[in-house]
Design a protein around this motif. Structure first.
Motif, PDB file in Angstrom:
ATOM      1  N   ASP A   1       0.821  -1.218   0.000  1.00  0.00           N
ATOM      2  CA  ASP A   1       0.000   0.000   0.000  1.00  0.00           C
ATOM      3  C   ASP A   1       0.851   1.264   0.000  1.00  0.00           C
ATOM      4  O   ASP A   1       0.327   2.366   0.174  1.00  0.00           O
ATOM      5  CB  ASP A   1      -0.922   0.016   1.226  1.00  0.00           C
ATOM      6  CG  ASP A   1      -1.891  -1.152   1.217  1.00  0.00           C
ATOM      7  OD1 ASP A   1      -2.317  -1.540   0.113  1.00  0.00           O
ATOM      8  OD2 ASP A   1      -2.192  -1.680   2.306  1.00  0.00           O
ATOM      9  N   GLY A   2       2.163   1.111  -0.128  1.00  0.00           N
ATOM     10  CA  GLY A   2       3.059   2.277  -0.087  1.00  0.00           C
ATOM     11  C   GLY A   2       2.875   3.180  -1.299  1.00  0.00           C
ATOM     12  O   GLY A   2       2.278   2.792  -2.306  1.00  0.00           O
ATOM     13  N   PRO A   3       3.365   4.420  -1.218  1.00  0.00           N
ATOM     14  CA  PRO A   3       3.225   5.362  -2.331  1.00  0.00           C
ATOM     15  C   PRO A   3       3.986   4.880  -3.565  1.00  0.00           C
ATOM     16  O   PRO A   3       5.053   4.291  -3.446  1.00  0.00           O
ATOM     17  CB  PRO A   3       3.840   6.667  -1.788  1.00  0.00           C
ATOM     18  CG  PRO A   3       4.755   6.223  -0.690  1.00  0.00           C
ATOM     19  CD  PRO A   3       4.148   4.994  -0.109  1.00  0.00           C
ATOM     20  N   ASN A   4       3.407   5.114  -4.737  1.00  0.00           N
ATOM     21  CA  ASN A   4       4.065   4.701  -5.973  1.00  0.00           C
ATOM     22  C   ASN A   4       5.065   5.765  -6.404  1.00  0.00           C
ATOM     23  O   ASN A   4       4.780   6.965  -6.302  1.00  0.00           O
ATOM     24  CB  ASN A   4       3.032   4.472  -7.077  1.00  0.00           C
ATOM     25  CG  ASN A   4       3.608   3.637  -8.215  1.00  0.00           C
ATOM     26  OD1 ASN A   4       4.331   4.137  -9.053  1.00  0.00           O
ATOM     27  ND2 ASN A   4       3.280   2.342  -8.217  1.00  0.00           N
ATOM     28  N   PRO A   5       6.256   5.346  -6.853  1.00  0.00           N
ATOM     29  CA  PRO A   5       7.275   6.341  -7.219  1.00  0.00           C
ATOM     30  C   PRO A   5       6.951   7.129  -8.489  1.00  0.00           C
ATOM     31  O   PRO A   5       7.505   8.202  -8.707  1.00  0.00           O
ATOM     32  CB  PRO A   5       8.534   5.494  -7.422  1.00  0.00           C
ATOM     33  CG  PRO A   5       8.048   4.116  -7.718  1.00  0.00           C
ATOM     34  CD  PRO A   5       6.770   3.965  -6.954  1.00  0.00           C
ATOM     35  N   ILE A   6       6.056   6.602  -9.326  1.00  0.00           N
ATOM     36  CA  ILE A   6       5.695   7.324 -10.555  1.00  0.00           C
ATOM     37  C   ILE A   6       4.519   8.243 -10.242  1.00  0.00           C
ATOM     38  O   ILE A   6       3.418   7.793  -9.921  1.00  0.00           O
ATOM     39  CB  ILE A   6       5.304   6.359 -11.694  1.00  0.00           C
ATOM     40  CG1 ILE A   6       6.380   5.295 -11.918  1.00  0.00           C
ATOM     41  CG2 ILE A   6       5.043   7.150 -12.978  1.00  0.00           C
ATOM     42  CD1 ILE A   6       7.708   5.817 -12.389  1.00  0.00           C
ATOM     43  N   ARG A   7       4.782   9.527 -10.323  1.00  0.00           N
ATOM     44  CA  ARG A   7       3.772  10.519  -9.933  1.00  0.00           C
ATOM     45  C   ARG A   7       3.142  11.151 -11.171  1.00  0.00           C
ATOM     46  O   ARG A   7       3.843  11.502 -12.125  1.00  0.00           O
ATOM     47  CB  ARG A   7       4.462  11.606  -9.096  1.00  0.00           C
ATOM     48  CG  ARG A   7       3.527  12.635  -8.494  1.00  0.00           C
ATOM     49  CD  ARG A   7       4.223  13.416  -7.400  1.00  0.00           C
ATOM     50  NE  ARG A   7       5.389  14.153  -7.863  1.00  0.00           N
ATOM     51  CZ  ARG A   7       5.383  15.454  -8.160  1.00  0.00           C
ATOM     52  NH1 ARG A   7       4.273  16.165  -8.027  1.00  0.00           N
ATOM     53  NH2 ARG A   7       6.483  16.049  -8.561  1.00  0.00           N
ATOM     54  N   THR A   8       1.820  11.260 -11.173  1.00  0.00           N
ATOM     55  CA  THR A   8       1.114  11.961 -12.251  1.00  0.00           C
ATOM     56  C   THR A   8       0.922  13.414 -11.834  1.00  0.00           C
ATOM     57  O   THR A   8       0.387  13.689 -10.761  1.00  0.00           O
ATOM     58  CB  THR A   8      -0.265  11.331 -12.521  1.00  0.00           C
ATOM     59  OG1 THR A   8      -0.087   9.949 -12.847  1.00  0.00           O
ATOM     60  CG2 THR A   8      -0.960  12.030 -13.680  1.00  0.00           C
ATOM     61  N   VAL A   9       1.375  14.324 -12.674  1.00  0.00           N
ATOM     62  CA  VAL A   9       1.192  15.758 -12.405  1.00  0.00           C
ATOM     63  C   VAL A   9       0.111  16.250 -13.358  1.00  0.00           C
ATOM     64  O   VAL A   9       0.311  16.262 -14.578  1.00  0.00           O
ATOM     65  CB  VAL A   9       2.513  16.539 -12.612  1.00  0.00           C
ATOM     66  CG1 VAL A   9       2.303  18.015 -12.292  1.00  0.00           C
ATOM     67  CG2 VAL A   9       3.620  15.948 -11.757  1.00  0.00           C
ATOM     68  N   ARG A  10      -1.024  16.615 -12.803  1.00  0.00           N
ATOM     69  CA  ARG A  10      -2.200  16.943 -13.613  1.00  0.00           C
ATOM     70  C   ARG A  10      -1.879  17.975 -14.702  1.00  0.00           C
ATOM     71  O   ARG A  10      -1.255  18.999 -14.438  1.00  0.00           O
ATOM     72  CB  ARG A  10      -3.320  17.476 -12.712  1.00  0.00           C
ATOM     73  CG  ARG A  10      -4.676  17.578 -13.411  1.00  0.00           C
ATOM     74  CD  ARG A  10      -5.749  18.065 -12.456  1.00  0.00           C
ATOM     75  NE  ARG A  10      -5.979  17.124 -11.358  1.00  0.00           N
ATOM     76  CZ  ARG A  10      -6.733  16.033 -11.459  1.00  0.00           C
ATOM     77  NH1 ARG A  10      -7.309  15.739 -12.614  1.00  0.00           N
ATOM     78  NH2 ARG A  10      -6.918  15.248 -10.417  1.00  0.00           N
ATOM     79  N   SER A  11      -2.284  17.655 -15.909  1.00  0.00           N
ATOM     80  CA  SER A  11      -2.115  18.487 -17.111  1.00  0.00           C
ATOM     81  C   SER A  11      -0.652  18.857 -17.392  1.00  0.00           C
ATOM     82  O   SER A  11      -0.367  19.769 -18.156  1.00  0.00           O
ATOM     83  CB  SER A  11      -2.967  19.762 -17.044  1.00  0.00           C
ATOM     84  OG  SER A  11      -2.460  20.683 -16.109  1.00  0.00           O
ATOM     85  N   ALA A  12       0.302  18.144 -16.775  1.00  0.00           N
ATOM     86  CA  ALA A  12       1.721  18.421 -17.040  1.00  0.00           C
ATOM     87  C   ALA A  12       2.456  17.169 -17.512  1.00  0.00           C
ATOM     88  O   ALA A  12       3.216  17.207 -18.477  1.00  0.00           O
ATOM     89  CB  ALA A  12       2.396  18.987 -15.798  1.00  0.00           C
TER      90      ALA A  12
END
Length: 231
Positions: A212-223
């Motif tokens: 359940d840990g945070p995923n290293p690939i982050r989505t930056v909205r509209s970027a």
């Protein structure tokens, strides 16, 4: 890179020379450029490169003649050389390799392919300069073995996901748009829909997930996307 390799690009097409310098510096190399054969030979004498990217057709002194001269000198006999040329005939390729080139690319080529060829030549000839393993947080990538581990566990990736992670790990926390990732991972001369990036990012994200840990690939909205273990 642990040790920054110095690459000399000898290319008389200004636009191509600028493109190569930009992309190779982005890969982490220290890059110098010469626009003709004479200047290329002078720059080799001024500062010995770790690898030479050499155009075949050059003003003043041809690339093939530079290759011949460098191979005849004791101090440059083992200098790694990748030749660039518009000549695609097999006899020309054989001649280039016979003159001492370590590898050969026919124009047009993608900068992604050139970077891969440079890594391969450095790995073979100057292994101390090949950036074979990179780490970000608990993610370790071994480029030679083509393996990735996270937190000590093996991560199974397809070839495209591997290249995508490789690019993101070289620029942690930097946000890349879909178009930038397409250019870096697939190459600017290949037509792929921008939505394809989302599919491969999704696969990469799934492969890197731990509990359940945070995923290293982050989505930056509209970027776009970034690799950020601290997010």
């Amino acid at each position: 890179m642990a040790v920054q390799a110095h690459i000399l690009v000898v290319e008389d097409e200004d636009a191509l020379a600028t493109l190569l310098q930009y992309n190779l510096e982005k890969e982490g190399y220290d890059v110098a450029v010469a626009s003709d054969g004479e200047e290329g030979l002078l720059k080799v004498d001024e500062r010995m490169p770790d690898l030479l990217v050499l155009d075949w057709m050059l003003p003043k002194v041809s690339g093939i003649e530079i290759c011949r001269r460098l191979r005849n000198r004791p101090d440059t006999r083992n200098l790694p050389i990748i030749m660039l040329t518009a000549r695609g005939e097999e006899s020309d390729r054989v001649r280039g390799l016979d003159m001492g080139a370590d590898d050969y690319l026919t124009k047009p080529f993608s900068t992604v392919e050139l970077a891969a060829r440079i890594r391969a030549v450095l790995r073979r000839i100057r292994p101390g300069l090949a950036d074979d393993a990179i780490t970000h947080g608990d993610i370790v990538m071994d480029r030679v073995a083509h393996r990735v581990r996270r937190g000590g566990s093996e991560v199974h990736l397809g070839p495209t996901e591997f290249r995508l992670l490789d690019h993101l790990m070289q620029h942690p926390r930097r946000v890349f748009s879909r178009e930038q990732l397409l250019d870096a991972v697939w190459g600017s001369d290949v037509y792929v829909e921008a939505r394809t990036v989302d599919v491969h990012v999704g696969r990469l994200r799934k492969a890197l997930s731990i509990g359940d840990g945070p995923n290293p690939i982050r989505t930056v909205r509209s970027a776009g996307y970034s690799l950020d273990l601290e997010a």
